[in-house]
Design an enzyme around this catalytic site. Structure first.
Site, PDB file in Angstrom:
ATOM      1  N   TYR A   1       0.845  -1.189   0.000  1.00  0.00           N
ATOM      2  CA  TYR A   1       0.000   0.000   0.000  1.00  0.00           C
ATOM      3  C   TYR A   1       0.880   1.238   0.000  1.00  0.00           C
ATOM      4  O   TYR A   1       1.528   1.544   1.004  1.00  0.00           O
ATOM      5  CB  TYR A   1      -0.907  -0.056   1.229  1.00  0.00           C
ATOM      6  CG  TYR A   1      -1.871   1.083   1.450  1.00  0.00           C
ATOM      7  CD1 TYR A   1      -2.217   1.986   0.447  1.00  0.00           C
ATOM      8  CD2 TYR A   1      -2.471   1.240   2.696  1.00  0.00           C
ATOM      9  CE1 TYR A   1      -3.117   3.002   0.675  1.00  0.00           C
ATOM     10  CE2 TYR A   1      -3.382   2.263   2.939  1.00  0.00           C
ATOM     11  CZ  TYR A   1      -3.692   3.141   1.929  1.00  0.00           C
ATOM     12  OH  TYR A   1      -4.590   4.160   2.163  1.00  0.00           O
TER      13      TYR A   1
ATOM     14  N   LYS B   1      -1.715  -1.416  -3.866  1.00  0.00           N
ATOM     15  CA  LYS B   1      -2.723  -0.352  -3.822  1.00  0.00           C
ATOM     16  C   LYS B   1      -2.021   0.962  -4.117  1.00  0.00           C
ATOM     17  O   LYS B   1      -1.193   1.436  -3.330  1.00  0.00           O
ATOM     18  CB  LYS B   1      -3.414  -0.309  -2.465  1.00  0.00           C
ATOM     19  CG  LYS B   1      -4.489   0.788  -2.372  1.00  0.00           C
ATOM     20  CD  LYS B   1      -5.134   0.831  -1.002  1.00  0.00           C
ATOM     21  CE  LYS B   1      -6.120   1.983  -0.905  1.00  0.00           C
ATOM     22  NZ  LYS B   1      -6.712   2.116   0.453  1.00  0.00           N
TER      23      LYS B   1
END
Length: 309
Positions: free
Chosen positions: A151, A179
């Site tokens: 992320y 992400k």
């Protein structure tokens, strides 16, 4: 002439999109006394599944992970798991700016039965790329059977995981997702260039979902899907089926809401929008505050405009 039948596109988990296409970064509901409302969390999770989410991400940015204890996070995961079972993928936020803590939390996520873990770039420390690589490698090796979604959100963490570093981490078989929340499609383009389809890239910005899909992302970890899941799912399906016009129309219709949900710090607006929509998820925990009157009025107007006539 071929007689093969074209299959309708699907958003379900696949080798290309291991967690599905539409994942909701779920808010953490709080009661009036400030405790986590596990019953409401279970009902909300069930609702999100019914609205088209292929996966739920618990205890991420939208879930206010910095103000949740690990015990609260474990109890929340158990409550949601009990509500949705195996109908969707459940990812647990297990990142930390302390590598040892992230290693322990990721191992615990695996033990709790998570389908994956969302592991954020270490915040505040501002490690160099070599440190980031060592951090994520340690986390991956701590739970080698648990699929990981890295992320990258430099606006929150103060540093950014470079695409070159990400590519080196692909020797860890469980590093399968990314992400992308840097606010640029260039990151997706570079990751695709270096990683090909070995890495499933998910948009971390609702407003950029369609542009990111166009350059190689496979889906979205969405905040707006709390409110308009079927519309986002329709946009994803239109893109997958090659209906550019329908995908663009959906994107343009959703933009006002996507922008409003980030007009101040997430999850302040989405919690207000959920309350307006009949989900009393409570105020964020300090140091975040409830949405002010202007934000609530803006959200009310946008939500009213999106309701079917």
């Amino acid at each position: 002439m071929s007689t093969a039948t074209l299959q309708a596109p699907s958003t379900a988990p696949s080798p290309e999109a291991p967690f599905g296409r539409l994942l909701t970064a779920m808010v953490t509901p709080f009661r009036a006394d400030g405790a986590v409302d596990l019953d409401l969390a279970a009902r909300l999770a069930d609702h999100l599944v019914s609205q088209g989410s292929d996966g739920l991400v618990l205890c991420g940015t939208t879930g206010e992970s910095p103000t949740l204890t690990w015990q609260e996070q474990h109890e929340l995961f158990a409550a949601v798991k009990g509500a949705v079972g195996t109908r969707v993928c459940l990812l647990a936020g297990s990142g930390s700016n302390c590598t040892a803590e992230a290693v322990e939390a990721t191992g615990e996520a695996a033990a709790l039965g998570a389908d994956g873990a969302l592991v954020v770039v270490p915040y505040y420390n501002k490690p160099p790329q070599e440190g980031l690589e060592a951090h994520f490698r340690a986390v991956a090796q701590a739970a080698p059977e648990l699929p990981l979604m890295l992320y990258n959100i430099p606006g929150r963490t103060g540093c950014s995981l470079a695409p070159d570093t990400t590519a080196r981490l692909l020797d860890q078989a469980n590093v399968v997702g990314f992400k992308a929340a840097s606010g640029t499609t260039e990151e997706v383009s570079r990751l695709r260039e270096l990683c090909g389809d070995r890495l499933a890239i998910y948009s971390g910005d609702d407003a950029l979902t369609l542009p990111m899909l166009a350059v190689g992302a496979v889906g979205v970890v969405s905040v707006a899907s709390h409110l308009v899941g079927p519309r986002i799912r329709a946009m994803l399906l239109a893109h997958l089926s090659g209906d550019v016009t329908a995908a663009l129309d959906a994107h343009q219709q959703l933009l006002p809401l996507c922008r409003a949900l980030f007009c101040t710090t997430n999850p302040i607006p989405v919690k207000a929008a959920l309350e307006i929509s009949g989900w009393p998820v409570g105020a964020p925990r300090l140091p975040l505050l409830s949405a002010d009157t202007d934000v609530r009025q803006r959200l009310s107007s946008i939500l009213a405009a999106l309701r079917p006539t």
